[in-house]
Design an enzyme around this catalytic site. Structure first.
Site, PDB file in Angstrom:
ATOM      1  CD  GLU A  62      76.998  45.586  94.318  1.00  0.00           C
ATOM      2  OE1 GLU A  62      78.114  45.508  94.841  1.00  0.00           O
ATOM      3  OE2 GLU A  62      76.253  44.599  94.137  1.00  0.00           O
ATOM      4  CB  CYS A  94      76.535  40.523  94.961  1.00  0.00           C
ATOM      5  SG  CYS A  94      78.084  40.004  95.725  1.00  0.00           S
ATOM      6  CG  ASN A 118      80.699  40.764  90.547  1.00  0.00           C
ATOM      7  OD1 ASN A 118      81.579  41.631  90.557  1.00  0.00           O
ATOM      8  ND2 ASN A 118      80.181  40.280  91.655  1.00  0.00           N
ATOM      9  CD  GLU A 119      83.317  39.045  94.367  1.00  0.00           C
ATOM     10  OE1 GLU A 119      82.310  38.589  94.921  1.00  0.00           O
ATOM     11  OE2 GLU A 119      83.986  39.974  94.836  1.00  0.00           O
TER      12      GLU A 119
HETATM   13  O1  AHR Z   1      81.455  45.553  97.111  1.00  0.00           O
HETATM   14  C1  AHR Z   1      80.593  44.692  97.788  1.00  0.00           C
HETATM   15  C2  AHR Z   1      80.555  43.291  97.174  1.00  0.00           C
HETATM   16  O2  AHR Z   1      81.795  42.670  97.301  1.00  0.00           O
HETATM   17  C3  AHR Z   1      80.286  43.233  95.704  1.00  0.00           C
HETATM   18  O3  AHR Z   1      78.941  43.258  95.428  1.00  0.00           O
HETATM   19  C4  AHR Z   1      80.872  41.930  95.298  1.00  0.00           C
HETATM   20  O4  AHR Z   1      81.353  41.927  93.982  1.00  0.00           O
HETATM   21  C5  AHR Z   1      81.943  41.686  96.315  1.00  0.00           C
HETATM   22  O5  AHR Z   1      81.792  40.436  96.905  1.00  0.00           O
END
Ligand code: AHR
Length: 694
Positions: free
Chosen positions: A26, A245, A389-390
């Site tokens: 990321e 994120c 993603n999350e």
């Molecule tokens: O790895 C950092 C962040 O942690 C990522 O962007 C997210 O997916 C998680 O909350």
């Protein structure tokens, strides 16, 4: 010394994947621009904005001259213009007016440029005349008045409009075309912390855009070589990208849109980074130190796919795992969604379908054609795509219908593609259970509902020890992707303590390697002094790479992978009582591999015996990771952040990123592999990780 015994009966228990260990990339902590992207110039296209704010409340301000200034202090000589730009997508550019011969401007280039003696650096920029009838342009890298590399280009004002227009600056600008200039700068000596300068040899006015300086050794002309090599050395089985994120964005307008990251560099629309306004677990302020954090997309989706190919080797193919947005902005930072029954949502689904076509489609297809034009007619052989993603079910977000819509559309058009689900940001809580229930329920009627479900856990080292058996009892209908995990010690540092706990947890993943198909530590990179989140696997600055204890743990699991788990008949549970965490596997070449993490503060001995109880004596390979000082440091909280207060309370005042990085610097490790004559007993130092293969 505590003595322990492990009987290796030779029986295998289950087939496991040798390709579990991969990478999660990321663009956080300057992982891309200022990191793996080899570009040395900061804000090269004059599109910087300053972002401020906190959850649900963000503001932006244009700050196009960020990182640039005039050499002689006359800042009026630098202006931003936006008329007939090089690309409408990045409309701003610099107009520089030299009042005297030799005036110029300079770029701070992150923390300054490092050059290596003898190495060449490719310079390119777009320029056009405002009023510069004669003169050259000089580019150089300088420090303390000394020039370390220099190139001069003849300025082409051949496209001057008729002479009678020359006094009317506005008319002149409207009629001129941009020209791309290229030159090579060769370093005459090593230097660190230097500035990049451009000078006009004569007084006059010239416009500039997309000013780039790339080291000649950049891999594929894109990736910083030393960072690339650190990744390649891990032989990763996959690369999950681009986030995190940033896939979701602080708002949907600022989500990651892959289509805006492909095609000609000049047309990739530069965007502010979510991490310009969020300190993650480091500091949280209204205005962050790195509030100008931007995404140039020099590493865009084409380059991510390319990176996977370049990281592949005979040992292992690195498979791409792109993550797509499902019409939801980051759930921590926004309530914004697009309704599932809207045309807008259909566009998100279409973007995912088009992405698969971009990766795999024939050159006659719309997106396959673009891939070919960018230099890769062959398919990138995409096999997996992560849907979200999350994400989690909440009052604002209906995860289930979103996932189902993507899964259906993808499998209707591309039945061979594996879809990956998300179980949210935390593990073993209600939202995690709810997500899993959804996938298990749907798996009853649809075997392809999810190839794996992605779980994230940033937890204390002790949590990992306590949960080493987490996967022993997971249902086997859907596999697991440990897509983001890390041990967070009390100081959020890259300590040996944290790494050994990760190794212990990974023995549990490996013992369940039939279930845990993919695992990636997070985050991957940290540019020292520019971190929004620690700990991280690889630290670096302008000219050095620091490999952390975590890195070596990942490497050992990758290098010593197995195809079948060896039956331990519950012995691992007994050993856990002594804080020894083990897994045993059979490798593809038939060798046996035993991994042992010692979580205790004392060294321990482990005897390996065969099913008849005889000591296993043979020649073997021993790999070990211990604290360099011989004793792992006791981690105590040392900085200003009070984690218990949701990162909001700063105990000792605000520290700079550099101070934070110094306080959390990776603990030094001793890492070695050696051939030994094994006498049946291996000693594992306190807080260490050892692998024995025979
Ligand atoms: O790895 C950092 C962040 O942690 C990522 O962007 C997210 O997916 C998680 O909350």
């Amino acid at each position: 010394m505590q003595e322990n015994k492990l009987i290796l009966s030779g029986k295998t228990s289950r087939k496991i994947t040798p390709d579990m260990v991969g990478l999660f990339f990321e663009d956080i902590n300057f992982a891309a621009d200022g990191g793996l992207y080899a570009e040395l110039i900061e804000n090269r296209s004059f599109e910087a904005v300053k972002s401020k704010g906190e959850n649900h409340n963000y503001v932006l301000k244009e700050d196009n001259l960020y990182a640039w200034r005039s050499i002689n202090g006359d800042d009026d000589s630098l202006e931003i213009s936006f008329n007939q730009p090089v690309s409408e997508n990045n409309p701003h550019y610099l107009r520089f007016t030299a009042k005297h011969d030799g005036d110029g401007f300079e770029n701070k280039a992150y923390d300054g440029i490092s050059l290596k003696k003898g190495m060449s650096y490719k310079l390119s920029f777009y320029a056009r005349e405002v009023k510069y009838p004669e003169g050259n342009i000089t580019a150089s890298v300088v420090k303390d008045g000394k020039t370390f590399a220099k190139a001069e280009v003849a300025f082409d004002n051949g496209k001057n409009p008729p002479k009678e227009w020359m006094d009317t600056i506005h008319v002149v600008c409207d009629t001129l075309e941009w020209k791309k200039y290229e030159a090579v700068l060769k370093a005459e000596a090593d230097v660190q912390g230097a500035k990049f300068q451009i000078k006009l040899s004569k007084a006059g006015s010239v416009e500039f855009d997309l000013i780039s300086l790339m080291p000649e050794d950049a891999v594929a002309g894109v990736f910083r070589k030393d960072l690339f090599e650190a990744l390649k050395d891990l032989h990763p089985a996959f690369l999950r990208f681009p986030g995190g994120c940033i896939v979701e964005g602080t708002s949907l307008m600022r989500r990651y849109q892959w289509k805006k990251t492909v095609g000609a560099l000049k047309d990739r629309k530069i965007m502010t980074s979510l991490w310009a306004v969020q300190g993650g677990n480091t500091i949280a302020e209204w205005e962050m130190q790195d509030c100008h954090y931007m995404q140039s997309y020099g590493i865009g989706f084409y380059e991510y796919f390319l990176l996977c190919e370049l990281l592949s080797s005979e040992k292992r193919k690195c498979k791409p795992v792109p993550v797509v947005n499902i019409g939801v902005a980051c759930q921590f930072r926004s309530y914004e969604t697009v309704p599932v029954d809207s045309d807008d949502f259909q566009q998100y689904v279409q973007d995912a379908l088009d992405l698969i076509e971009f990766a795999n489609g024939p050159v006659t297809s719309k997106w396959g054609k673009l891939r070919a034009e960018m230099g890769h007619p062959e398919s990138f052989n995409l096999e997996m795509i992560a849907i979200g993603n999350e994400q989690w079910e909440s009052g604002a977000v209906d995860l289930a219908p979103r996932y189902l819509a993507f899964e259906k559309a993808i499998h209707e058009k591309f039945p061979e593609i594996k879809t990956l689900g998300t179980a949210g940001p935390f593990i073993k809580n209600e939202m995690h259970a709810q997500a899993w229930n959804f996938y298990h329920e749907n798996a009853k009627s649809n075997k392809k509902i999810a190839y794996v479900v992605d779980e994230h856990y940033y937890v204390a080292p002790q949590w990992l020890y306590d949960n080493v058996a987490l996967y022993d009892d997971y249902p086997r209908d859907i596999a697991v992707f440990a897509g983001e995990y890390a041990a967070h010690d009390d100081n959020l540092s890259n300590s040996v303590e944290a790494a050994v706990a990760e190794a212990a947890m990974m023995t549990g993943m490996e013992r369940n390697g039939d279930l845990v198909k993919l695992a990636s530590y997070a985050p991957l990179f940290n540019r020292i002094g520019h971190s929004q989140w620690t700990p991280d696997m690889i630290w670096f600055d302008a000219d050095k790479v620091v490999l952390t204890p975590t890195y070596y743990v990942q490497k050992l699991f990758s290098d010593y992978s197995g195809v079948e788990a060896l039956e331990l008949d519950g012995q691992e549970k007994t050993l856990r009582g002594n804080k020894l965490y083990v897994s045993a596997v059979k490798a593809a070449d038939g060798k046996k591999i035993v991994k042992i993490a010692n979580g205790s503060d004392e060294a321990q001995a482990l005897s390996l015996v065969d099913k008849k109880g005889a000591a296993i004596k043979c020649s073997a390979e021993l790999a070990s990771l211990t604290a360099k000082s011989g004793k792992a440091k006791k981690v105590v909280p040392t900085d200003a952040v009070d984690l218990s207060a949701g990162n909001k309370v700063l105990k000792g005042g605000i520290m700079s990123n550099l101070e934070i990085c110094q306080k959390r610097a990776p603990e030094e490790v001793a890492f070695k592999t050696e051939k030994i004559s094994f006498d049946g007993t291996v000693t594992i130092p306190a807080k260490a990780f050892v692998v024995i293969s025979f």
